[in-house]
Motif scaffolding. Structure first.
Motif, short mmCIF file in Angstrom:
data_model
loop_
_atom_site.label_atom_id
_atom_site.label_comp_id
_atom_site.label_asym_id
_atom_site.label_seq_id
_atom_site.Cartn_x
_atom_site.Cartn_y
_atom_site.Cartn_z
N ARG A 291 89.12 19.96 -3.29
CA ARG A 291 88.62 19.19 -1.97
C ARG A 291 89.37 19.69 -0.93
NH1 ARG A 291 85.07 15.88 -4.13
NH2 ARG A 291 84.68 14.98 -2.20
N VAL A 292 90.08 20.92 -1.00
CA VAL A 292 91.08 21.19 -0.09
C VAL A 292 90.35 22.07 1.03
CG1 VAL A 292 92.99 22.84 0.53
CG2 VAL A 292 93.38 20.91 -1.40
N THR B 138 107.15 23.72 -1.52
CA THR B 138 107.49 22.52 -1.23
C THR B 138 106.72 21.86 -0.59
OG1 THR B 138 109.69 23.46 -0.97
CG2 THR B 138 109.51 21.34 -0.01
N ILE B 139 106.55 20.54 -1.23
CA ILE B 139 105.44 19.61 -0.37
C ILE B 139 106.53 19.02 0.68
CG2 ILE B 139 104.04 17.61 -0.49
CD1 ILE B 139 103.34 18.50 -3.15
N GLU B 140 106.04 19.30 2.13
CA GLU B 140 106.78 18.74 3.12
C GLU B 140 106.58 17.35 3.54
OE1 GLU B 140 107.64 21.63 6.18
OE2 GLU B 140 109.58 22.33 5.15
N SER B 141 105.27 17.14 3.63
CA SER B 141 104.74 15.84 4.25
C SER B 141 103.37 15.51 3.66
CB SER B 141 105.00 15.96 5.57
OG SER B 141 103.85 16.69 5.83
N ALA C 106 91.99 9.05 8.49
CA ALA C 106 90.55 8.85 8.38
C ALA C 106 90.07 9.13 7.02
CB ALA C 106 89.72 9.94 9.34
N GLY C 107 90.86 8.61 5.98
CA GLY C 107 90.53 8.82 4.84
C GLY C 107 90.61 10.12 4.16
N ASN C 108 91.00 10.88 4.75
CA ASN C 108 91.41 12.44 4.33
C ASN C 108 92.93 12.38 3.94
OD1 ASN C 108 88.87 13.32 4.47
ND2 ASN C 108 89.08 13.68 6.63
N GLU C 109 93.53 12.94 2.96
CA GLU C 109 94.92 13.25 2.86
C GLU C 109 95.26 14.51 3.74
OE1 GLU C 109 95.43 13.15 -1.47
OE2 GLU C 109 97.25 12.23 -1.09
N ILE C 110 96.19 14.64 4.22
CA ILE C 110 96.91 15.80 5.01
C ILE C 110 98.22 15.93 4.35
CG2 ILE C 110 96.99 16.61 7.50
CD1 ILE C 110 94.83 15.07 7.83
N VAL D 279 92.88 17.34 2.28
CA VAL D 279 92.12 16.90 1.04
C VAL D 279 90.98 15.83 1.36
CG1 VAL D 279 92.38 16.14 -1.31
CG2 VAL D 279 94.18 17.21 -0.21
N ARG D 280 89.73 16.53 1.55
CA ARG D 280 88.80 15.51 1.68
C ARG D 280 88.49 14.55 0.76
NH1 ARG D 280 83.54 18.99 1.75
NH2 ARG D 280 84.68 19.78 -0.07
N ALA D 281 88.07 13.25 1.58
CA ALA D 281 87.81 11.91 0.67
C ALA D 281 86.67 12.06 -0.26
CB ALA D 281 88.06 10.72 1.46
#
Lengths: 129, 131
Positions: free
Chosen positions: A67-68, A92-95, A100-104, A127-129
């Motif tokens: 979903r990316v 590394t996952i920095e943040s 709006a329901g999507n993960e950034i 990452v789309r909801a």
């Protein structure tokens, strides 16, 4: 959803990737670059996209790659990549945040030649909801 | 003379489906939204779209040309604001220009503009080059 304790973690790759002249030539040909002695500035995405996806596909991280969407991209180039360079990648996952329901999610990937940091890249993945 | 405020000459690149296929092979990104119209439509896109990273690679060529070679590009970042839509049998433009925003310590900072069919496709597009 991304697991909260994944943020700040670094996943170091063990695989070595050697850049060939034909890979640089093919990338140059697409953009009309005639000087193939070094790789074009965005060439490292060829390595980091695949590497970060494989390093961050562990189910415990919880990042749904299907979903990316690519939100933005940045390169910090310490020196140009040349044919014959051999790299290992660490990601590394920095943040991570929700908008709006999507993960950034911001992922930094570093390409090392031995202990020398050659390129750092930052990819913001939506990452789309 | 490169100084703050210098507007760099515009350059136009042309993208077609063959270039998208060539970029897919060169980059390893074989996502079907960049090659297969039926698939692109099925996921709600208006048509096949170019890889954001292809747009960025072409803008990177613009930066390299200004700097005098790929080796002089130190930093480059951009946001993918809108897709470049590439219908079958057509060549679409990617029009790139830039302005110098800073000159210091042998480096120049640029802010780029990139549009396709008049639509802004890269946002916050900035680069630092060695001069």
């Amino acid at each position: 959803m991304l697991s909260p304790d994944s943020v700040g973690r670094t996943f170091a790759g063990t695989e070595s990737i050697t850049v060939s002249q034909s890979e640089i030539d093919a990338f140059c040909a697409v953009i009309g670059e005639t000087d193939t002695t070094v790789a074009p500035p965005t060439f490292s995405i060829r390595i980091t996209l695949d590497q970060s996806q494989s390093l961050l596909s562990n189910p415990e991280i919880g990042l749904d790659w299907t979903r990316v969407v690519h939100g933005d991209q940045k390169f910090d180039i310490k020196r140009p990549i040349k044919a014959g360079d051999t790299f290992t990648c660490s990601s590394t996952i920095e943040s991570a945040r929700v908008a709006a329901g999507n993960e950034i999610v911001t992922v930094r990937s570093d390409l090392f030649s031995g202990t020398e940091l050659v390129v750092s890249t930052w990819s913001t993945l939506v990452v789309r909801a | 003379m490169i100084e703050v405020g210098t507007q760099l000459e515009e350059m136009v690149f042309y993208l077609d489906r063959a270039l998208l296929k060539a970029y897919a092979d060169a980059s390893g990104d074989q996502n079907p939204i960049h090659q297969n119209e039926e698939f692109a439509l099925s996921v709600g896109l208006p048509n096949v779209i170019a890889h954001g990273m292809l747009t960025m690679a072409l803008a990177g060529k613009y930066i390299s040309d200004f700097a005098g070679g790929s080796a002089k590009v130190l930093e480059f970042g951009a946001r993918f604001t809108k897709p470049v839509i590439v219908p079958a049998g057509e060549k679409v433009d990617l029009t790139v220009s830039a302005v110098v925003t800073d000159v210091a310590d042998g480096k120049a900072s640029l802010t780029l503009s990139a549009t396709s069919a008049g639509v802004k496709v890269l946002g916050m597009a900035k680069a630092v080059v060695q001069i």
